[in-house]
Design an enzyme around this catalytic site. Structure first.
Site, mmCIF file in Angstrom:
data_model
loop_
_atom_site.group_PDB
_atom_site.id
_atom_site.type_symbol
_atom_site.label_atom_id
_atom_site.label_comp_id
_atom_site.label_asym_id
_atom_site.label_seq_id
_atom_site.Cartn_x
_atom_site.Cartn_y
_atom_site.Cartn_z
ATOM 1 N N ASP A 22 45.869 0.883 5.030
ATOM 2 C CA ASP A 22 46.860 1.187 6.068
ATOM 3 C C ASP A 22 46.427 2.431 6.859
ATOM 4 O O ASP A 22 46.929 3.520 6.633
ATOM 5 C CB ASP A 22 48.212 1.406 5.358
ATOM 6 N N THR A 67 58.891 2.953 12.632
ATOM 7 C CA THR A 67 60.335 3.027 12.355
ATOM 8 C C THR A 67 60.874 4.435 12.607
ATOM 9 O O THR A 67 62.077 4.634 12.649
ATOM 10 C CB THR A 67 60.647 2.597 10.908
ATOM 11 N N LYS A 93 46.082 2.334 10.436
ATOM 12 C CA LYS A 93 46.725 2.282 11.765
ATOM 13 C C LYS A 93 45.822 2.778 12.891
ATOM 14 O O LYS A 93 46.139 3.757 13.583
ATOM 15 C CB LYS A 93 48.025 3.089 11.765
ATOM 16 N N LYS A 136 48.526 -0.743 -1.558
ATOM 17 C CA LYS A 136 48.355 -0.206 -0.197
ATOM 18 C C LYS A 136 47.776 1.208 -0.298
ATOM 19 O O LYS A 136 48.317 2.060 -1.001
ATOM 20 C CB LYS A 136 49.682 -0.155 0.553
ATOM 21 N N ARG A 158 58.097 4.334 -3.412
ATOM 22 C CA ARG A 158 58.816 5.140 -4.401
ATOM 23 C C ARG A 158 59.672 4.378 -5.409
ATOM 24 O O ARG A 158 59.749 4.819 -6.558
ATOM 25 C CB ARG A 158 59.616 6.225 -3.671
ATOM 26 N N ASP A 202 42.630 3.520 19.426
ATOM 27 C CA ASP A 202 41.660 4.249 20.264
ATOM 28 C C ASP A 202 41.161 3.265 21.315
ATOM 29 O O ASP A 202 41.715 2.164 21.426
ATOM 30 C CB ASP A 202 40.515 4.785 19.373
#
Ligand code: C5P
Length: 232
Positions: free
Chosen positions: A59, A119, A61, A32, A211, A64
């Site tokens: 990624d 989230t 996102k 990603k 991570r 518009d």
């Protein structure tokens, strides 16, 4: 594409990213690439990682007006990535336009998935800041249904929402789920975490893991552990 582990390469530079990917000599993880790396290194980093044989979830996102997103997606379609995304909050027209823009002249296109609610947005923020006064789960499921109605392939969501998304949108509608931690690992800033094994049981199609792999003393071993827990 079947179920898989996507490694979130949240690095600031190409050098750090290659340093990480060079450790994988036996396998080619699905990668990603997010805003930080893309804005730092541009489309060249996407082409280079693709050239090394990795599949890529870009990624970025997008959010518009429909025409702008359509044109931006047309540019991204030429990068030959495997998954792109946008915010479902941009509306049905924006999502349909994005899909049109993403479709190449030969009819092929990357998968397109939608972010429902971030989230970082909880019930209180949604009500008080965004003035959306409905239960968060209803908003997430409605946005997922909108994405499905617009012809998209799936959503980014919590593994805890994957089952409900499949109920509402069908089993073939992809759930791409971050917030993954090993049972014996640190949670960091993720609030509600799920192990790869539990994500599998909950029906996630792809888990996004950062991570726990990038920060591990042995990232290749951590990646293999993740694959084994999620896929076996
Ligand atoms: O390091 P960690 O495993 O927490 O990384 C998770 C990745 O998934 C990060 O790139 C993060 O930006 C992304 N993500 C997330 N939660 C979302 C959407 C994306 O953690 N709702």
């Amino acid at each position: 594409m079947g179920k898989d582990v996507i490694v979130a390469c949240d690095f600031a530079t190409a050098e750090q990213t290659y340093g990480f990917l060079d450790r994988f000599t036996g396998e080619k993880p699905f990668v990603k690439i997010g805003m930080e790396l893309f804005y730092a290194e541009g489309p060249a980093i996407v082409r280079a990682i693709k050239g090394r044989g990795h599949r890529i979830f870009l990624d970025l996102k997008l959010h518009d007006i429909p025409n702008t997103v359509k044109k931006a997606m047309a540019v991204l379609s030429r990068l030959d990535v495997d998954i792109c995304n946008l915010h479902a909050a941009g509306g049905l027209d924006m999502m349909s336009a994005a899909l049109e823009g993403l479709t190449r002249p030969d009819g092929t296109r990357p998968l397109l998935i939608a972010v429902t609610q971030l989230t970082s947005i909880d019930q209180r923020r949604m009500e008080e800041e965004l003035l959306i006064r409905r239960p968060l789960e209803e908003v997430v499921m409605t946005y997922a249904a909108n994405a499905k109605a617009a012809g998209l392939d799936g959503v980014v969501c919590s593994p805890l929402e994957a089952g409900k998304v499949h109920e509402v949108c069908g089993g073939g509608f992809l759930t791409v789920t971050p917030g993954i931690r090993f049972a014996d690992g640190a949670t960091g800033d993720q609030q509600r975490v799920t192990t790869p094994e539990r994500a599998k049981a909950l029906g996630s199609d792809y888990i996004v893991v950062g991570r726990p792999i990038t920060g591990a003393a042995d990232p290749v071993a951590a990646y293999r552990r993740c694959m084994a827990e999620f896929l076996d």
